[in-house]
Design a protein around this motif. Structure first.
Motif, mmCIF file in Angstrom:
data_model
loop_
_atom_site.group_PDB
_atom_site.id
_atom_site.type_symbol
_atom_site.label_atom_id
_atom_site.label_comp_id
_atom_site.label_asym_id
_atom_site.label_seq_id
_atom_site.Cartn_x
_atom_site.Cartn_y
_atom_site.Cartn_z
ATOM 1 N N CYS A 158 0.852 -1.190 0.000
ATOM 2 C CA CYS A 158 0.000 0.000 0.000
ATOM 3 C C CYS A 158 0.882 1.233 0.000
ATOM 4 O O CYS A 158 1.755 1.381 0.871
ATOM 5 N N PHE A 187 -6.312 8.330 1.021
ATOM 6 C CA PHE A 187 -7.337 7.901 1.964
ATOM 7 C C PHE A 187 -8.384 9.001 2.151
ATOM 8 O O PHE A 187 -8.089 10.197 2.054
ATOM 9 N N ASN A 238 -11.478 4.640 2.754
ATOM 10 C CA ASN A 238 -10.534 4.586 3.869
ATOM 11 C C ASN A 238 -9.529 3.459 3.658
ATOM 12 O O ASN A 238 -9.592 2.725 2.665
ATOM 13 N N GLU A 239 -8.607 3.305 4.600
ATOM 14 C CA GLU A 239 -7.509 2.356 4.446
ATOM 15 C C GLU A 239 -8.004 0.925 4.279
ATOM 16 O O GLU A 239 -7.523 0.179 3.417
ATOM 17 N N ALA A 240 -8.962 0.525 5.103
ATOM 18 C CA ALA A 240 -9.463 -0.851 5.027
ATOM 19 C C ALA A 240 -10.138 -1.117 3.685
ATOM 20 O O ALA A 240 -9.950 -2.178 3.078
ATOM 21 N N ARG A 281 -7.481 -1.501 0.994
ATOM 22 C CA ARG A 281 -6.757 -2.767 1.160
ATOM 23 C C ARG A 281 -7.596 -3.955 0.702
ATOM 24 O O ARG A 281 -7.061 -4.959 0.224
ATOM 25 N N ASP A 328 3.830 -1.538 4.010
ATOM 26 C CA ASP A 328 3.615 -0.112 3.764
ATOM 27 C C ASP A 328 4.797 0.412 2.955
ATOM 28 O O ASP A 328 5.942 0.353 3.407
ATOM 29 N N TRP A 376 -10.840 -2.503 9.449
ATOM 30 C CA TRP A 376 -10.114 -1.332 9.969
ATOM 31 C C TRP A 376 -8.646 -1.596 9.674
ATOM 32 O O TRP A 376 -8.229 -2.760 9.619
ATOM 33 N N ASP A 377 -7.871 -0.596 9.518
ATOM 34 C CA ASP A 377 -6.468 -0.654 9.124
ATOM 35 C C ASP A 377 -5.867 -2.064 9.068
ATOM 36 O O ASP A 377 -5.656 -2.623 8.003
ATOM 37 N N ASN A 378 -5.539 -2.648 10.241
ATOM 38 C CA ASN A 378 -4.928 -3.975 10.297
ATOM 39 C C ASN A 378 -5.880 -5.030 10.858
ATOM 40 O O ASN A 378 -5.442 -6.137 11.164
ATOM 41 N N HIS A 403 -3.885 11.153 11.667
ATOM 42 C CA HIS A 403 -4.184 10.387 12.883
ATOM 43 C C HIS A 403 -5.270 11.068 13.700
ATOM 44 O O HIS A 403 -6.154 10.387 14.269
ATOM 45 N N HIS A 414 -8.462 10.315 11.827
ATOM 46 C CA HIS A 414 -8.769 8.888 11.729
ATOM 47 C C HIS A 414 -9.042 8.258 13.094
ATOM 48 O O HIS A 414 -9.987 7.487 13.259
#
Length: 268
Positions: A16, A49, A92-94, A97, A116, A181-183, A230, A233
């Motif tokens: 990403c 994002f 968004n990030e999720a 991805r 990343d 969500w992100d991870n 941050h 988010h």
């Protein structure tokens, strides 16, 4: 005499990146070198994002798209997703991805690993060590990677950052489904169709002696935009941006709020 061929696990890598053309080639080089040896499928995703867009940042990263497209044309990258805001809006990030994850799941990979492109520097030996550890612990579902977080002037670092970076795809009754969500991922029941969060399954940290990944993260020269992201988010941040000094600082109030120890800053 009959020789049994041992199946090599197939690893899917989600790379990403946005606005990282200056470091992209260096970060990807060891992964490309090991692509055939370790049976890797590489899915690249690119997009501003949604939170950055809402903060007013321009979506103008042409160079990274060109670099990723170059490596896709050469076959080093197997799949490339470029966000198209006019068709899909900003994600968004999720959500972004999940574009890479969908492709990798269709390729029947055994594990999905996150990279990343902005600031994570693996060596070939790091990658070999990590995947060997994962193979040796194949009863575990999720794996955390330990990062050596370089901060401020890039000569200091902190320890203890170990986000989820690898997920097993097929379990006995569940299969990796999507990022929420992100991870954070969820798994779907193969028969029942029910959804379980990844946190319901086993996880382990890949020991620092196996790999301690260089992470050029909260530096004075790359933290301003990250800080505001941050705050948008997560609603808070363990760092502060000093506009007058144009420097990043530790947010001591964050650690007091959660009764956490302030990280020790080591000199490299």
């Amino acid at each position: 005499m009959v020789f049994l061929r041992i199946k090599m696990n197939k690893f899917g890598i989600i790379v990403c990146g946005y606005n990282c053309s200056k470091v992209l080639d260096k970060i990807l080089e060891p992964w490309f070198k090991l692509k055939d040896e370790l049976n890797l499928k590489i899915a690249a995703i690119h997009g501003l994002f949604k939170e950055y867009h809402n903060l007013g940042y321009e979506d103008n990263d042409i160079d990274t798209k060109l670099s990723l497209g170059f490596w896709k044309n050469w076959g080093n990258i197997d799949y490339l997703y470029i966000q198209d805001p006019e068709k899909e809006g900003y994600q968004n990030e999720a959500e972004i991805r999940n574009k890479g994850l969908k492709y990798l799941l269709e390729q029947n990979v055994d594990y999905v690993y996150l990279l990343d492109l902005a600031d994570e520097y693996y060596t070939e030996q790091d990658i070999r060590n990590i995947f060997k550890f994962i193979e040796e612990n194949n009863g575990t579902v999720s794996f955390r990677t330990r990062f050596k977080n370089y901060i401020m002037d890039g000569k200091k670092y902190i320890d203890g950052f170990n986000p989820l970076r690898c997920f097993k795809v097929d379990l006995q009754n569940y299969r990796l489904y999507k990022f929420i969500w992100d991870n954070d991922v969820v798994y779907q029941g193969k028969i029942t169709g029910d959804i379980k969060k990844g946190e319901n399954f086993s996880e382990i940290e890949i020991p620092k002696k196996v790999a301690f990944i260089i992470h050029m993260t909260w530096l004075h020269n790359n933290s301003k935009d990250k800080y505001f992201y941050h705050m948008k988010h997560f609603g808070e941040c363990s760092y502060l941006w000093n506009e007058e000094k144009q420097e990043v600082e530790i947010n001591y109030d964050y650690y007091r709020k959660y009764n956490k120890n302030v990280p020790i800053i080591y000199e490299n």
